[in-house]
Design an enzyme around this catalytic site. Structure first.
Site, mmCIF file in Angstrom:
data_model
loop_
_atom_site.group_PDB
_atom_site.id
_atom_site.type_symbol
_atom_site.label_atom_id
_atom_site.label_comp_id
_atom_site.label_asym_id
_atom_site.label_seq_id
_atom_site.Cartn_x
_atom_site.Cartn_y
_atom_site.Cartn_z
ATOM 1 N N CYS A 184 -10.552 -4.960 -0.449
ATOM 2 C CA CYS A 184 -11.507 -3.982 -0.415
ATOM 3 C C CYS A 184 -12.380 -4.014 -1.885
ATOM 4 C CB CYS A 184 -11.209 -2.483 -0.324
ATOM 5 S SG CYS A 184 -10.019 -1.952 -1.527
ATOM 6 N N CYS A 232 -4.059 0.703 -2.536
ATOM 7 C CA CYS A 232 -3.796 -0.502 -1.668
ATOM 8 C C CYS A 232 -2.986 -1.407 -2.412
ATOM 9 C CB CYS A 232 -5.265 -1.277 -1.661
ATOM 10 S SG CYS A 232 -6.623 -0.635 -1.007
ATOM 11 N N GLU A 262 0.291 5.195 0.666
ATOM 12 C CA GLU A 262 -0.763 6.163 1.190
ATOM 13 C C GLU A 262 0.052 7.487 0.788
ATOM 14 O OE1 GLU A 262 -1.076 5.455 5.392
ATOM 15 O OE2 GLU A 262 -2.412 3.687 4.804
ATOM 16 N N ASN A 289 0.730 -1.203 -0.028
ATOM 17 C CA ASN A 289 -0.005 0.077 -0.118
ATOM 18 C C ASN A 289 0.846 1.242 0.074
ATOM 19 O OD1 ASN A 289 0.571 -0.785 2.426
ATOM 20 N ND2 ASN A 289 -1.210 0.180 3.695
ATOM 21 N N GLU A 331 -2.926 -4.672 -3.354
ATOM 22 C CA GLU A 331 -3.486 -5.451 -4.288
ATOM 23 C C GLU A 331 -3.486 -4.937 -5.627
ATOM 24 O OE1 GLU A 331 -4.852 -5.112 -1.128
ATOM 25 O OE2 GLU A 331 -6.293 -6.619 -0.950
ATOM 26 N N CYS A 360 -10.321 -2.898 -5.007
ATOM 27 C CA CYS A 360 -9.586 -3.923 -5.370
ATOM 28 C C CYS A 360 -10.238 -5.072 -5.758
ATOM 29 C CB CYS A 360 -8.595 -4.315 -4.011
ATOM 30 S SG CYS A 360 -7.418 -3.206 -3.777
HETATM 31 N N1 THU Z 1 -5.459 -1.674 2.563
HETATM 32 C C1 THU Z 1 -4.609 -2.389 1.599
HETATM 33 O O1 THU Z 1 -3.618 -2.169 1.148
HETATM 34 N N2 THU Z 1 -5.267 -3.700 1.146
HETATM 35 C C2 THU Z 1 -6.282 -4.105 1.653
HETATM 36 O O2 THU Z 1 -6.833 -5.207 1.360
HETATM 37 C C3 THU Z 1 -7.122 -3.469 2.707
HETATM 38 C C4 THU Z 1 -6.600 -2.148 2.943
HETATM 39 C C5 THU Z 1 -4.715 -0.392 2.946
HETATM 40 C C6 THU Z 1 -5.235 0.673 2.348
HETATM 41 C C7 THU Z 1 -4.848 1.683 3.616
HETATM 42 O O3 THU Z 1 -3.349 2.367 3.071
HETATM 43 C C8 THU Z 1 -4.514 0.956 4.707
HETATM 44 O O4 THU Z 1 -4.673 -0.416 4.284
HETATM 45 C C9 THU Z 1 -5.527 1.125 5.684
HETATM 46 O O5 THU Z 1 -6.799 0.986 4.980
#
Ligand code: THU
Length: 136
Positions: free
Chosen positions: A91, A58, A49, A47, A60, A94
Site C-alpha cells: 500500500c 501492514c 489489526e 499484519n 511490510e 508501506c
Molecule cells: N495489508 C498488508 O498487511 N499488506 C499489504 O500489502 C496490503 C494490506 C493488510 C492491512 C489489513 O490488515 C489487511 O491487509 C486488509 O487491508
C-alpha cells in the site's frame, strides 16, 4: 547486487510463514512479509489489526520496524505474501516506509496462486519524498 535464487526462496518462505501469525480478525486477510536487511539478515512481519481499525499495521511495516529495532538501517528487498489469487503490491503507506530505508529496494509480491510481481520501490513510488528533502 542481484539476489541469489536461494535467498529469494528463503525470503518467500519466510513471508508465507509470517502470514500464519497475522492478527486479522476484521479483514480475514492474513498477510506476511520478509525483508532482507543490509546485514544480510531476514526480518519478518505480519499484519496486526486493531478494533480501532485505523490503527492496523501492514505486514511490510511490521517487518521493517522489526529490522530497524534490531539495529538495521538499510532494506535491500521486501517480499510480501497475500492469501489472494492475484499478487498485491504494498500500500502507499508501506511504500513510503520502504523508501525511508530502501529507496533502491527490490519489491516482490507473491500469493497463493503463484502469480507474482517483481519490481522496485522506485517504480512503485517514483519521485518519492525522502530524508534528502529535509536537508536541501
Ligand atoms: N495489508 C498488508 O498487511 N499488506 C499489504 O500489502 C496490503 C494490506 C493488510 C492491512 C489489513 O490488515 C489487511 O491487509 C486488509 O487491508
Amino acid at each position: 547486487m542481484p539476489l541469489s535464487p536461494p535467498t529469494l526462496r528463503r525470503l518467500e518462505k519466510a513471508a508465507l510463514t509470517a502470514a500464519k501469525s497475522a492478527h486479522a480478525p476484521y479483514s480475514q486477510f492474513r498477510v506476511g512479509a520478509a525483508v532482507l536487511a543490509g546485514s544480510g539478515k531476514i526480518y519478518t512481519g505480519c499484519n496486526v489489526e486493531n478494533a480501532s481499525f485505523g490503527l492496523s499495521n501492514c505486514a511490510e511495516r511490521t517487518a521493517i520496524f522489526s529490522a530497524v529495532a534490531a539495529g538495521e538501517q538499510k532494506i535491500r528487498c521486501v517480499v510480501v505474501y497475500t492469501p489472494s489469487l492475484h499478487a498485491t503490491p504494498p500500500c502507499g503507506a508501506c511504500r513510503q516506509v520502504i523508501n525511508e530505508f530502501g529507496p533502491q529496494a527490490r519489491v516482490i509480491a507473491v500469493c497463493r496462486s503463484g502469480e507474482r510481481i517483481d519490481t522496485t520501490l522506485d517504480a512503485l513510488l517514483p519521485g518519492a519524498f525522502g530524508p534528502g528533502n529535509l536537508s536541501d
